[in-house]
Design a protein around this motif. Structure first.
Motif, PDB file in Angstrom:
ATOM      1  N   PRO A   1      41.365  83.852  95.947  1.00 55.38           N
ATOM      2  CA  PRO A   1      40.748  82.903  95.013  1.00 55.38           C
ATOM      3  C   PRO A   1      39.231  83.053  95.006  1.00 55.38           C
ATOM      4  O   PRO A   1      38.610  83.213  96.064  1.00 55.38           O
ATOM      5  CB  PRO A   1      41.162  81.538  95.569  1.00 55.38           C
TER       6      PRO A   1
ATOM      7  N   LYS B   1      43.515  85.042  83.767  1.00 60.18           N
ATOM      8  CA  LYS B   1      43.243  84.201  82.609  1.00 60.18           C
ATOM      9  C   LYS B   1      43.767  84.898  81.349  1.00 60.18           C
ATOM     10  O   LYS B   1      43.988  86.105  81.328  1.00 60.18           O
ATOM     11  CB  LYS B   1      41.745  83.929  82.499  1.00 60.18           C
TER      12      LYS B   1
ATOM     13  N   SER C   1      41.661  74.264  79.693  1.00 58.41           N
ATOM     14  CA  SER C   1      42.902  74.970  79.998  1.00 58.41           C
ATOM     15  C   SER C   1      43.995  74.505  79.036  1.00 58.41           C
ATOM     16  O   SER C   1      44.395  73.338  79.061  1.00 58.41           O
ATOM     17  CB  SER C   1      43.337  74.699  81.441  1.00 58.41           C
TER      18      SER C   1
ATOM     19  N   GLN D   1      35.919  88.299  85.681  1.00 56.14           N
ATOM     20  CA  GLN D   1      36.828  87.163  85.790  1.00 56.14           C
ATOM     21  C   GLN D   1      36.844  86.735  87.250  1.00 56.14           C
ATOM     22  O   GLN D   1      37.146  87.533  88.139  1.00 56.14           O
ATOM     23  CB  GLN D   1      38.255  87.544  85.375  1.00 56.14           C
TER      24      GLN D   1
ATOM     25  N   ASN E   1      38.688  85.034  90.006  1.00 55.33           N
ATOM     26  CA  ASN E   1      40.116  84.784  90.175  1.00 55.33           C
ATOM     27  C   ASN E   1      40.431  83.301  90.369  1.00 55.33           C
ATOM     28  O   ASN E   1      39.755  82.606  91.122  1.00 55.33           O
ATOM     29  CB  ASN E   1      40.655  85.567  91.381  1.00 55.33           C
ATOM     30  N   GLN E   2      41.469  82.851  89.693  1.00 57.63           N
ATOM     31  CA  GLN E   2      41.914  81.473  89.814  1.00 57.63           C
ATOM     32  C   GLN E   2      42.709  81.276  91.113  1.00 57.63           C
ATOM     33  O   GLN E   2      43.249  82.222  91.675  1.00 57.63           O
ATOM     34  CB  GLN E   2      42.783  81.097  88.609  1.00 57.63           C
ATOM     35  N   ARG E   3      42.794  80.044  91.550  1.00 59.65           N
ATOM     36  CA  ARG E   3      43.536  79.749  92.783  1.00 59.65           C
ATOM     37  C   ARG E   3      45.006  80.113  92.649  1.00 59.65           C
ATOM     38  O   ARG E   3      45.676  80.414  93.634  1.00 59.65           O
ATOM     39  CB  ARG E   3      43.403  78.256  93.114  1.00 59.65           C
ATOM     40  N   THR E   4      45.527  80.058  91.414  1.00 62.16           N
ATOM     41  CA  THR E   4      46.940  80.369  91.189  1.00 62.16           C
ATOM     42  C   THR E   4      47.235  81.856  91.329  1.00 62.16           C
ATOM     43  O   THR E   4      48.388  82.248  91.488  1.00 62.16           O
ATOM     44  CB  THR E   4      47.349  79.938  89.775  1.00 62.16           C
TER      45      THR E   4
END
Length: 200
Positions: free
Chosen positions: A147, A69, A100, A60, A62-65
């Motif tokens: 991120p 996921k 999303s 995975q 990593n998302q900016r948030t």
């Protein structure tokens, strides 16, 4: 042209890795949340980690948030998933599941994907997938919280489905899988040509 990694930003590093390590197999992973919602999402950082014991690995990014996921959240809670292999007939539906949507919505419903009951795990399988690996969570390894950092997910294979017409006593017929590979950006590759070379 040479690139010094220390001088590059996150997106530049991502594009050089994502665009050069190609084609990549796609793990179309189905999970089920604790509340019973079925999730389905594609991951192209995917490979075999071990054959004995049989272990698959996906990453995975990593998302900016900083929020995991849905796939990884569900795996942490239930410990089960199915990795569905994508062929050209499933490509459009697979692409739709990268959207999303709320964790309370199912990508199976969103993309109109037919399910089949799995043998050893609770999450459903993609009925049209030619090869499906039913797995349980083995280990999660974080390589960084920033991120675009990576979280490695190791999965123990518990059961394997192979469509009858692509399997023989010699194993899986590589020419008949019709696998789709991920290229950089929005690109995909097809296995329309197969070449076998004897090893020296």
């Amino acid at each position: 042209m040479n690139f010094d990694i220390t001088e590059l930003g996150v997106q530049e590093k991502y594009r050089l890795l994502n665009g050069g390590v190609t084609p990549r197999p796609i793990a179309w992973i189905s999970t089920r949340s604790k509340s019973g919602v079925d999730n389905l999402a594609p991951y192209s950082f995917f490979t075999v980690a071990s054959c004995n014991p049989p272990v698959l690995l996906y990453t995975q990014v990593n998302q900016r948030t900083g929020v995991d996921k849905d796939t990884l959240q569900n795996l942490r809670e239930t410990g089960e998933c199915v990795i569905n292999i994508v062929n050209s007939h499933l490509l459009e539906q697979m692409n739709q599941t990268s959207a999303s949507i709320s964790i309370n919505e199912s990508e199976f419903d969103l993309a109109g994907i037919e399910q089949s009951t799995s043998r050893t795990v609770a999450p459903p399988s993609v009925k049209g997938s030619p090869i499906r690996y039913e797995c349980t969570l083995r280990e999660i390894i974080s390589l960084g919280d920033l991120p675009a950092g990576g979280t490695l997910v190791l999965l123990d294979v518990k059961s394997v489905f192979v469509r009858d017409d692509i399997y023989s006593e010699k194993g899986i017929n590589q020419e008949l899988i019709d696998s789709v590979g991920k290229m950089g950006g929005d690109g995909y590759s097809f296995t329309t040509k197969y070449l076998a070379l004897n090893r020296p």
